[in-house]
Design a protein around this motif. Structure first.
Motif, PDB file in Angstrom:
ATOM      1  N   GLU A 283       0.836  -1.201   0.000  1.00  0.00           N
ATOM      2  CA  GLU A 283       0.000   0.000   0.000  1.00  0.00           C
ATOM      3  C   GLU A 283       0.869   1.249   0.000  1.00  0.00           C
ATOM      4  OE1 GLU A 283      -2.706  -0.108   3.274  1.00  0.00           O
ATOM      5  OE2 GLU A 283      -3.433  -2.123   2.827  1.00  0.00           O
ATOM      6  N   ASP A 284       2.057   1.149   0.597  1.00  0.00           N
ATOM      7  CA  ASP A 284       2.945   2.306   0.722  1.00  0.00           C
ATOM      8  C   ASP A 284       4.111   2.277  -0.259  1.00  0.00           C
ATOM      9  OD1 ASP A 284       1.440   3.198   2.950  1.00  0.00           O
ATOM     10  OD2 ASP A 284       2.536   1.823   4.250  1.00  0.00           O
ATOM     11  N   ASN A 285       4.309   1.153  -0.943  1.00  0.00           N
ATOM     12  CA  ASN A 285       5.446   1.005  -1.851  1.00  0.00           C
ATOM     13  C   ASN A 285       4.951   0.539  -3.211  1.00  0.00           C
ATOM     14  OD1 ASN A 285       7.988   1.184   0.084  1.00  0.00           O
ATOM     15  ND2 ASN A 285       6.421  -0.009   1.139  1.00  0.00           N
ATOM     16  N   ARG A 286       5.300   1.309  -4.235  1.00  0.00           N
ATOM     17  CA  ARG A 286       4.819   1.002  -5.582  1.00  0.00           C
ATOM     18  C   ARG A 286       5.566  -0.199  -6.155  1.00  0.00           C
ATOM     19  NH1 ARG A 286       4.769   6.705  -8.692  1.00  0.00           N
ATOM     20  NH2 ARG A 286       3.728   5.447 -10.280  1.00  0.00           N
ATOM     21  N   SER A 287       4.798  -1.073  -6.806  1.00  0.00           N
ATOM     22  CA  SER A 287       5.392  -2.298  -7.337  1.00  0.00           C
ATOM     23  C   SER A 287       6.455  -1.994  -8.388  1.00  0.00           C
ATOM     24  CB  SER A 287       4.298  -3.193  -7.934  1.00  0.00           C
ATOM     25  OG  SER A 287       3.605  -2.502  -8.970  1.00  0.00           O
TER      26      SER A 287
ATOM     27  N   MET B   4      10.242  -3.417  -8.492  1.00  0.00           N
ATOM     28  CA  MET B   4      10.799  -4.124  -9.644  1.00  0.00           C
ATOM     29  C   MET B   4      12.099  -3.470 -10.111  1.00  0.00           C
ATOM     30  SD  MET B   4       8.941  -6.695 -10.091  1.00  0.00           S
ATOM     31  CE  MET B   4       8.724  -6.657  -8.317  1.00  0.00           C
ATOM     32  N   SER B   5      12.150  -2.148 -10.025  1.00  0.00           N
ATOM     33  CA  SER B   5      13.373  -1.438 -10.399  1.00  0.00           C
ATOM     34  C   SER B   5      14.524  -1.843  -9.491  1.00  0.00           C
ATOM     35  CB  SER B   5      13.151   0.080 -10.335  1.00  0.00           C
ATOM     36  OG  SER B   5      14.358   0.778 -10.575  1.00  0.00           O
ATOM     37  N   ARG B   6      14.238  -2.006  -8.224  1.00  0.00           N
ATOM     38  CA  ARG B   6      15.291  -2.417  -7.302  1.00  0.00           C
ATOM     39  C   ARG B   6      15.768  -3.830  -7.619  1.00  0.00           C
ATOM     40  NH1 ARG B   6      14.116   0.108  -1.319  1.00  0.00           N
ATOM     41  NH2 ARG B   6      13.235   2.074  -2.010  1.00  0.00           N
TER      42      ARG B   6
ATOM     43  N   HIS C 168      11.375   5.729 -10.261  1.00  0.00           N
ATOM     44  CA  HIS C 168      10.073   6.390 -10.396  1.00  0.00           C
ATOM     45  C   HIS C 168       9.592   6.337 -11.841  1.00  0.00           C
ATOM     46  CE1 HIS C 168       6.818   8.904  -9.039  1.00  0.00           C
ATOM     47  NE2 HIS C 168       7.057   9.782  -9.994  1.00  0.00           N
ATOM     48  N   VAL C 169      10.507   6.520 -12.785  1.00  0.00           N
ATOM     49  CA  VAL C 169      10.153   6.433 -14.204  1.00  0.00           C
ATOM     50  C   VAL C 169       9.613   5.038 -14.532  1.00  0.00           C
ATOM     51  CG1 VAL C 169      11.116   6.367 -16.539  1.00  0.00           C
ATOM     52  CG2 VAL C 169      11.694   8.253 -15.015  1.00  0.00           C
ATOM     53  N   GLY C 170      10.325   4.009 -14.056  1.00  0.00           N
ATOM     54  CA  GLY C 170       9.883   2.640 -14.320  1.00  0.00           C
ATOM     55  C   GLY C 170       8.534   2.346 -13.692  1.00  0.00           C
ATOM     56  N   SER C 171       8.325   2.848 -12.488  1.00  0.00           N
ATOM     57  CA  SER C 171       7.057   2.633 -11.797  1.00  0.00           C
ATOM     58  C   SER C 171       5.911   3.303 -12.544  1.00  0.00           C
ATOM     59  CB  SER C 171       7.156   3.173 -10.369  1.00  0.00           C
ATOM     60  OG  SER C 171       5.944   3.010  -9.688  1.00  0.00           O
ATOM     61  N   TYR C 172       6.152   4.536 -13.005  1.00  0.00           N
ATOM     62  CA  TYR C 172       5.105   5.273 -13.733  1.00  0.00           C
ATOM     63  C   TYR C 172       4.753   4.546 -15.030  1.00  0.00           C
ATOM     64  CZ  TYR C 172       2.568   9.274 -15.639  1.00  0.00           C
ATOM     65  OH  TYR C 172       1.595  10.086 -16.158  1.00  0.00           O
ATOM     66  N   ALA C 173       5.774   4.131 -15.763  1.00  0.00           N
ATOM     67  CA  ALA C 173       5.530   3.439 -17.032  1.00  0.00           C
ATOM     68  C   ALA C 173       4.772   2.138 -16.804  1.00  0.00           C
ATOM     69  CB  ALA C 173       6.865   3.171 -17.741  1.00  0.00           C
TER      70      ALA C 173
ATOM     71  N   LYS D  21       3.091  13.052 -22.482  1.00  0.00           N
ATOM     72  CA  LYS D  21       3.732  14.274 -21.984  1.00  0.00           C
ATOM     73  C   LYS D  21       4.136  14.118 -20.511  1.00  0.00           C
ATOM     74  CE  LYS D  21       1.290  17.332 -25.180  1.00  0.00           C
ATOM     75  NZ  LYS D  21       0.237  18.378 -25.324  1.00  0.00           N
ATOM     76  N   ALA D  22       3.268  13.492 -19.719  1.00  0.00           N
ATOM     77  CA  ALA D  22       3.589  13.293 -18.292  1.00  0.00           C
ATOM     78  C   ALA D  22       4.807  12.382 -18.139  1.00  0.00           C
ATOM     79  CB  ALA D  22       2.385  12.693 -17.568  1.00  0.00           C
ATOM     80  N   PHE D  23       4.866  11.342 -18.983  1.00  0.00           N
ATOM     81  CA  PHE D  23       6.026  10.448 -18.920  1.00  0.00           C
ATOM     82  C   PHE D  23       7.293  11.168 -19.367  1.00  0.00           C
ATOM     83  CE2 PHE D  23       8.817   7.133 -20.731  1.00  0.00           C
ATOM     84  CZ  PHE D  23       8.947   6.326 -19.608  1.00  0.00           C
ATOM     85  N   ASP D  24       7.154  12.026 -20.389  1.00  0.00           N
ATOM     86  CA  ASP D  24       8.308  12.811 -20.842  1.00  0.00           C
ATOM     87  C   ASP D  24       8.846  13.698 -19.719  1.00  0.00           C
ATOM     88  OD1 ASP D  24       8.202  11.688 -23.316  1.00  0.00           O
ATOM     89  OD2 ASP D  24       7.155  13.365 -24.280  1.00  0.00           O
TER      90      ASP D  24
END
Length: 589
Positions: free
Chosen positions: A118-122, A126-128, A203-208, A229-232
């Motif tokens: 709930e507090d940590n984005r998957s 995964m990036s870690r 954060h980029v990987g999580s957003y994508a 645009k948000a990803f850019d």
């Protein structure tokens, strides 16, 4: 999970990797021997150069020159062999430790309590698991080896400088503090920027990942341009942080090179005058220059690797955070406990609030009892706590007050494996894995035979449509079962539950989002699955409620009424309202 302050991340963090390196002591010793051997041979090359100049060129003897060249070639051959062994062993260690840490971190993550996510984005997790472990592999397999090799050659070359010429060595030693000072000052900035860069990439990987996972929603709301645009913007932020890090490292390298080669130029001038004055031979000067260049190269390499080691310290910190994260669900014991009436459930005085919302009670003094082989339907408005009951029954969370008893045992005293093997859940949106049909049906029973999988599919009224798929039971379903319809996914999930053969069945109304034909097929499968099993149903449809032995009406985390459909229509205003609003279409039909 708390992120350590960036200023507290130190190189000493890398010492915690010893636990992953220790199983490979033999490989480390062999790599260290190869490293020392190669450094010693490299240092010997300087003496080979001195012999060539003083005994070959200066003496004018062809024989002496040939001997000196043979010595130099022999040293070069030995250095090549040592370098091969060192590079192979150290690179192997890097890959091995990276793989072991990735496995250890994943093994811990998969056992964590759901509230952690709930507090940590998957996507960040995964990036870690990927980016940080890859960085760690590069550091151990390359950068750390370079740092150790450079440190050895730096010490060895300094010793050889002292042996060769004391006066010039004094000049070199005077330059060392000037070179180390910018390394220390800029190294701290590089470390902080490296940590920020790693966080921004995660954060980029999580957003994508989030956008791709919800791609149909993005496209249905025609938000492609907005998300692009948000990803850019996210990518550009990561680039700007990376650019600052690169600039600091470039400044560090430029300053070090300027100081090192400035010192070398001054040394050349002094040494050249000594050769002209006859106080030093040309071979000694050449050897000294060789060792001085080794010192300069070693210092430059260490300054370059320093930033990488700082990045590795940050990556190690982030991975160790995941590795050492403790689950809120504490296992009491591993042995299987005997259960009296293994399929009887009793929820006694349970109060519970989610960790992310501790001030808001999801359940309050909840009392429920389900006899073995009977069915109970839970109805109530959204937020009444129906789904929370399912979460607690599977022990994804523990209640703050009260007990949940299975077969007379508090489920907190049972091994989670024993508890969850007694349960099967069929949710509204069942999880499908990117594998074939047989794998998805057999997920709850990995040792199931092909015949058992087919029998479960037939019982779930799924065999017919499965055989129409291109490869039948070997047909891959795509990500999240995208190649199947909603009703087909439900029947695969029901087949999975039938094959598991649980004592207790939890149904989060599996027919609520289906068309009439799919609902009919799924309802037939559910009747097969519910036969002689203790069943709890989150009910949304009248047909489900009519088949239940008992109905519990929930509101604000409590049971406010309980009975059969007819008795509740007469005694519960809330149930009357739910029946009128939620079930009126079916009643009319």
């Amino acid at each position: 999970m708390t992120e350590p302050a960036k200023g507290t991340r130190k190189l000493s963090t890398l010492l915690q990797l010893v636990q992953f390196l220790s199983p490979y002591k033999g490989t480390m010793i062999a790599a260290a021997v190869a490293l020392i051997f190669t450094a010693a041979i490299t240092l010997s090359v300087g003496q080979g150069i001195r012999i060539i100049i003083d005994e070959g060129f200066a003496s004018g003897s062809q024989q002496q020159l040939n001997r000196a060249v043979v010595i130099l070639l022999t040293l070069s051959f030995l250095m090549a062999i040592g370098t091969f062994i060192r590079f192979y062993l150290v690179s192997w260690l890097g890959e091995r430790v990276s793989a072991d840490m990735r496995s250890a971190v994943f093994s811990n993550i998969i056992k964590l309590h759901p509230s952690f996510f709930e507090d940590n984005r998957s996507g960040e997790i995964m990036s870690r698991l990927t980016t940080d472990t890859t960085l760690l592999q590069t550091i151990i397999g390359s950068s750390l080896s370079m740092a150790l090799r450079s440190s050895l050659t730096l010490v060895g070359a300094m010793v050889m400088l002292l042996v060769t010429n004391l006066k010039l060595t004094g000049m070199v030693l005077a330059c060392v503090p000037l070179v180390l000072m910018p390394i220390i000052l800029y190294g701290r900035r590089v470390r902080n920027l490296s940590n920020a860069s790693q966080d921004s990439i995660a954060h980029v990987g999580s957003y994508a990942g989030e956008i791709i996972q919800n791609l149909k929603t993005v496209q249905s709301y025609t938000r492609e341009d907005f998300e692009t645009k948000a990803f850019d913007v996210e990518v550009e932020n990561a680039f700007l942080i990376a650019r600052r890090r690169i600039r600091q490292r470039a400044v560090l390298m430029a300053v070090v090179i300027l100081l090192v080669f400035g010192g070398l130029s001054a040394m050349f001038w002094v040494g050249g005058n000594d050769v002209i004055n006859g106080t030093m031979s040309g071979g000694e000067l050449a050897a000294f220059v060789f060792y001085a260049i080794m010192v300069a190269t070693a210092v430059a390499t260490i300054s370059e690797v320093w930033g990488e080691l700082m990045r590795a310290a940050g990556a190690t910190d982030r991975l160790l955070d995941l590795l050492h994260e403790d689950s809120l669900i504490v296992e009491q014991q591993d042995q299987i406990l005997p259960l009296q009436g293994a399929a009887r459930l009793h929820i006694a005085g349970v109060s519970f609030s989610y960790p992310s919302r501790p001030e808001e009670l999801a359940l309050k003094d909840l009392e429920l009892d389900v006899e073995e082989g009977k069915s109970l339907a839970l109805v109530g408005p959204s937020g009444a706590g129906k789904s929370t009951v399912f979460e607690l029954l599977q022990r994804f969370y523990d209640p703050q007050q009260g007990r949940i008893l299975l077969g007379g045992q508090d489920i907190r005293a049972l091994p989670s494996r024993q508890l969850r093997q007694s349960l099967a859940v069929v949710p509204q949106a069942p999880a499908m894995f990117t594998a074939d049909v047989a794998y998805n049906i057999g997920y709850g029973k990995p040792d199931a035979t092909e015949a058992e999988i087919i029998a479960a599919a037939k019982a779930a009224h799924a065999d017919e449509f499965i055989r129409r798929l291109p490869q039948g039971y070997q047909s891959h379903l795509g990500e999240q079962g995208v190649r199947l319809s909603g009703g087909q996914r439900q029947r695969i999930a029901i087949a999975r539950a039938i094959l598991k053969d649980p004592n207790i069945l939890l149904l989060d109304e599996a027919t609520s989002a289906l068309d009439a034909e799919s609902e009919y097929q799924v309802q037939l499968a559910l009747e097969e699955l519910m036969h002689n099993r203790t069943t709890i149903i989150i009910a949304h449809r009248l047909s489900t409620i009519l088949h239940a032995d008992q109905i519990a009406v929930m509101e604000h985390g409590q049971v406010v009424a309980r009975g059969t459909h007819q008795s509740l229509l007469a005694s519960s205003d809330l149930y009357q309202r739910l029946a009128r609003l939620q079930f009126q279409d079916e009643a009319v039909a």
